[in-house]
Design a protein around this motif. Structure first.
Motif, PDB file in Angstrom:
ATOM      1  N   ARG A   5       0.837  -1.207   0.000  1.00 45.53           N
ATOM      2  CA  ARG A   5       0.000   0.000   0.000  1.00 45.53           C
ATOM      3  C   ARG A   5       0.871   1.256   0.000  1.00 45.53           C
ATOM      4  O   ARG A   5       0.628   2.189  -0.752  1.00 45.53           O
ATOM      5  N   THR A   9       0.908   4.029  -3.051  1.00 46.14           N
ATOM      6  CA  THR A   9       0.563   5.431  -2.811  1.00 46.14           C
ATOM      7  C   THR A   9       1.779   6.334  -2.994  1.00 46.14           C
ATOM      8  O   THR A   9       1.643   7.453  -3.487  1.00 46.14           O
ATOM      9  N   ARG A 103      -6.713  11.173  -1.953  1.00 47.78           N
ATOM     10  CA  ARG A 103      -5.990  10.680  -0.776  1.00 47.78           C
ATOM     11  C   ARG A 103      -6.977  10.316   0.333  1.00 47.78           C
ATOM     12  O   ARG A 103      -6.827   9.281   1.006  1.00 47.78           O
ATOM     13  N   ALA A 104      -7.983  11.151   0.536  1.00 49.63           N
ATOM     14  CA  ALA A 104      -8.987  10.896   1.579  1.00 49.63           C
ATOM     15  C   ALA A 104      -9.777   9.630   1.272  1.00 49.63           C
ATOM     16  O   ALA A 104     -10.043   8.824   2.177  1.00 49.63           O
ATOM     17  N   THR A 106      -8.752   7.078  -0.516  1.00 47.12           N
ATOM     18  CA  THR A 106      -7.817   5.971  -0.304  1.00 47.12           C
ATOM     19  C   THR A 106      -7.699   5.645   1.186  1.00 47.12           C
ATOM     20  O   THR A 106      -7.741   4.470   1.580  1.00 47.12           O
ATOM     21  N   ASP A 107      -7.568   6.677   1.999  1.00 47.05           N
ATOM     22  CA  ASP A 107      -7.447   6.464   3.449  1.00 47.05           C
ATOM     23  C   ASP A 107      -8.692   5.813   4.044  1.00 47.05           C
ATOM     24  O   ASP A 107      -8.608   5.172   5.086  1.00 47.05           O
ATOM     25  N   GLY A 108      -9.832   5.976   3.374  1.00 43.92           N
ATOM     26  CA  GLY A 108     -11.070   5.398   3.856  1.00 43.92           C
ATOM     27  C   GLY A 108     -11.216   3.909   3.588  1.00 43.92           C
ATOM     28  O   GLY A 108     -12.129   3.267   4.100  1.00 43.92           O
ATOM     29  N   GLU A 110      -9.832   0.165   4.072  1.00 41.20           N
ATOM     30  CA  GLU A 110      -8.989  -0.564   5.022  1.00 41.20           C
ATOM     31  C   GLU A 110      -7.891  -1.343   4.315  1.00 41.20           C
ATOM     32  O   GLU A 110      -6.765  -1.421   4.787  1.00 41.20           O
TER      33      GLU A 110
END
Length: 156
Positions: A5, A9, A103-104, A106-108, A110
């Motif tokens: 990951r 990214t 990015r947000a 992606t962060d959401g 798991e």
């Protein structure tokens, strides 16, 4: 050593930074210049296109949002590439906001293996990140050629 990951990214961030670097230091006029005689492609068009694909893949595909095109197509031409009357600062702001939104999203998720259904296909976060790296890498190749034709600047 970075996990998968972090690797994906980080590579995507590198590609985003590369496009920004290819545009750095140029006037609005030069960003709008189609520097290759056989093509109407411009650096600003690539920035606007990057904003569009960020929005489509992360917000529309992964989040399921309904998206209204920022730059509608005109006579079969993708609107983001029509830059004669474009506001350069606005385009860069929209692109940066799209990247932040991506990015947000992606962060959401798991896991890279998390999936969504889109138009009858199952799409994972891993697929989207990999596709976006490919999308930027291809267009950064275009940006390399455009920038070199504009002012001779070369390099990553």
């Amino acid at each position: 050593m970075a996990d998968e990951r972090m690797s994906l990214t980080s590579f995507l961030e590198y590609q985003r930074a590369t496009l920004a670097m290819k545009c750095r230091g140029l006037t609005d006029e030069l960003l709008k210049r189609s520097a290759v005689p056989t093509s109407d492609l411009t650096l600003l068009g690539l920035v606007r296109h990057a904003a569009v694909v960020e929005t489509i893949w992360f917000r529309r595909v992964l989040k399921g949002e309904q998206i209204t095109p920022r730059w509608p197509d005109v006579d079969g031409v993708y609107g983001e590439f029509l830059v004669d009357d474009a506001d350069v600062d606005e385009a860069f702001t929209i692109w940066q906001e799209a990247c932040q939104g991506s990015r947000a999203v992606t962060d959401g998720f798991e896991s890279l293996d998390d999936t969504v259904e889109f138009r009858g296909e199952i799409i994972s976060l891993r697929y989207v990140l990999t596709h976006m790296i490919e999308e930027y890498a291809r267009h950064n190749g275009h940006a390399d050629l455009l920038r070199e034709a504009i002012d001779g600047a070369v390099g990553e």
